[in-house]
Design an enzyme around this catalytic site. Structure first.
Site, PDB file in Angstrom:
ATOM      1  NE  ARG A   1      15.966 -26.356 -13.865  1.00 40.65           N
ATOM      2  CZ  ARG A   1      15.663 -27.245 -12.937  1.00 40.65           C
ATOM      3  NH1 ARG A   1      16.263 -27.207 -11.744  1.00 40.65           N
ATOM      4  NH2 ARG A   1      14.756 -28.165 -13.168  1.00 40.65           N
TER       5      ARG A   1
ATOM      6  CD  GLU B   1      -1.314  -2.330   2.147  1.00 41.18           C
ATOM      7  OE1 GLU B   1      -2.090  -2.955   2.879  1.00 41.18           O
ATOM      8  OE2 GLU B   1      -0.089  -2.611   2.049  1.00 41.18           O
TER       9      GLU B   1
ATOM     10  CB  CYS C   1      -0.785  -0.326   5.467  1.00 38.44           C
ATOM     11  SG  CYS C   1       0.818  -0.998   4.961  1.00 38.44           S
TER      12      CYS C   1
ATOM     13  CB  SER D   1       6.173 -41.401   5.906  1.00 36.16           C
ATOM     14  OG  SER D   1       6.560 -41.169   7.249  1.00 36.16           O
TER      15      SER D   1
END
Length: 371
Positions: A213, A57, A90, A309
């Site tokens: 990547r 903001e 803000c 698991s």
């Protein structure tokens, strides 16, 4: 100026795009995007770039460089903070700017703050429109949402499977189940999560780098956990990327066995860390150590045994399942999950807050795993 529902959604989607520019850089803070609209046109944009820097903001207001025009609307993906942190509340900046209306995506997930920002703005005479694309805005920040409510790191599972739930042929061939667009989206996740985990089977079969990547960006390497209870990877220590590449110091070998002294020295010389965690309370202890390293979340890209698991021990918090329009039809092909035998349908683990998105011909199904 009044907006239609379609216009509210249009501007909020742009705010979501802005928020994603901070992907992976804002932890422990959330990704947030903001923009200012005057007379139906975007006049300023901002996003939160990194923890300790101005919030979205304030960046949008700074980009405007002047007082907003009468009737201006700010769009922001997350409820504006109403408490003073390192960069100030803000809500104070919004009130001081003279903004007339604030459209918000997701409500602050922190129960201590949720709705406070709305109340502060309304008390100052600012119109607040909450819940614009709320689900999409909330899904921007699964790590932040989990940490702020549960107080522990988020453990998320990622798998790529066929329509019949298989991740590889009976002989282990798995490259590639999904298409290029889905695999590119996985890079987004790897960039978002501060840590990624896989098992010894995956490392030995695929020799992955476990890096992000992303086009036009430098290769990013999160902390890499290699789960190897039987120390199988040490037999090929000199051949595996995670132990030898330029990012090897970000690799952690996680085991329940004692690492032989000669291998311990070799790992240490490479900068590879070793976590020897007792079998009893294994997952609880592992999560505690992850928290101690200030890692807010771990993305598990692993085989059926490790993911199974996590499920069996009720340690998985979120699932990303990329589903390809393919069918193996082979009962011996490798499944996505292999956990405790299920006796009754009522024992199945369920997901909530689910969402489906398309990436080329593949589908991403995601959601919170109910524990």
């Amino acid at each position: 100026m009044e907006f239609s529902t379609a216009e509210f959604d249009f501007f909020m989607r742009r705010a979501i795009e802005l928020a994603k520019r901070g992907n992976g850089n804002t932890h422990p803070n959330p990704m947030v995007g903001a923009l200012i609209v005057e007379n139906g046109k975007i006049v300023a944009e901002g996003f939160h770039a990194r923890a300790g820097t101005p919030h979205a903001e304030r960046n949008a207001l700074a980009a405007l460089g002047r007082n907003p025009a009468p009737g201006a609307t700010m769009f922001v993906t997350l409820e504006p903070c109403s408490t003073c942190g390192r960069t100030g509340a803000c809500t104070d900046a919004i009130i001081a700017s003279g903004i007339s209306r604030v459209a918000v995506g997701a409500t602050d997930p922190n129960p201590a703050h949720a709705g406070n920002g709305f109340a502060v703005l309304r008390a100052a005479g600012i119109e607040v429109v909450p819940g614009v694309l709320e689900d999409e805005c909330s899904r921007l920040n699964p790590i932040f949402n989990h940490q702020i409510t549960a107080g522990t790191p988020l453990f998320a599972m990622k798998t790529a499977m066929t329509l019949d739930g298989r991740t590889a042929t009976r002989h282990g061939e798995s490259q590639w189940i999904t298409g290029t667009q889905a695999r590119a989206d996985v890079m987004r996740l790897r960039r978002y999560f501060p840590a990624i985990a896989t098992g010894s089977g995956t490392v030995l079969a695929d020799n992955p780098s476990l890096t992000a990547r992303v086009s036009s960006e430098e290769v990013f390497c999160p902390t890499r956990f290699v789960f190897d209870r039987r120390l199988r990877t040490l037999e090929k220590l000199d051949l595996l990327n995670v132990f030898n590449d330029e990012f090897r110091e970000k690799t952690v070998l996680v085991t329940t066995a004692g690492v032989p002294a000669d291998f311990s020295e070799k790992l240490s010389a490479r900068g590879v860390k070793t976590w020897e965690i007792p079998t009893e309370n294994f997952w609880v202890d592992f999560r505690s150590r992850v928290a101690g390293e200030y890692l807010g979340g771990v993305l598990f890209e692993a085989g059926a045994e490790l993911l199974g698991s996590l499920l069996s021990e009720k340690q998985a918090n979120y699932l990303y399942a990329y589903i390809a329009p393919k069918i193996f039809g082979d009962p011996a092909a490798r499944p996505a999950f292999a956990g405790t035998p299920l006796e009754r349908l009522s024992g199945a683990q369920r997901l909530s807050n689910t969402a489906v998105s398309r990436h080329g011909n593949d589908i991403l199904f995601e959601g919170k795993i109910e524990v």
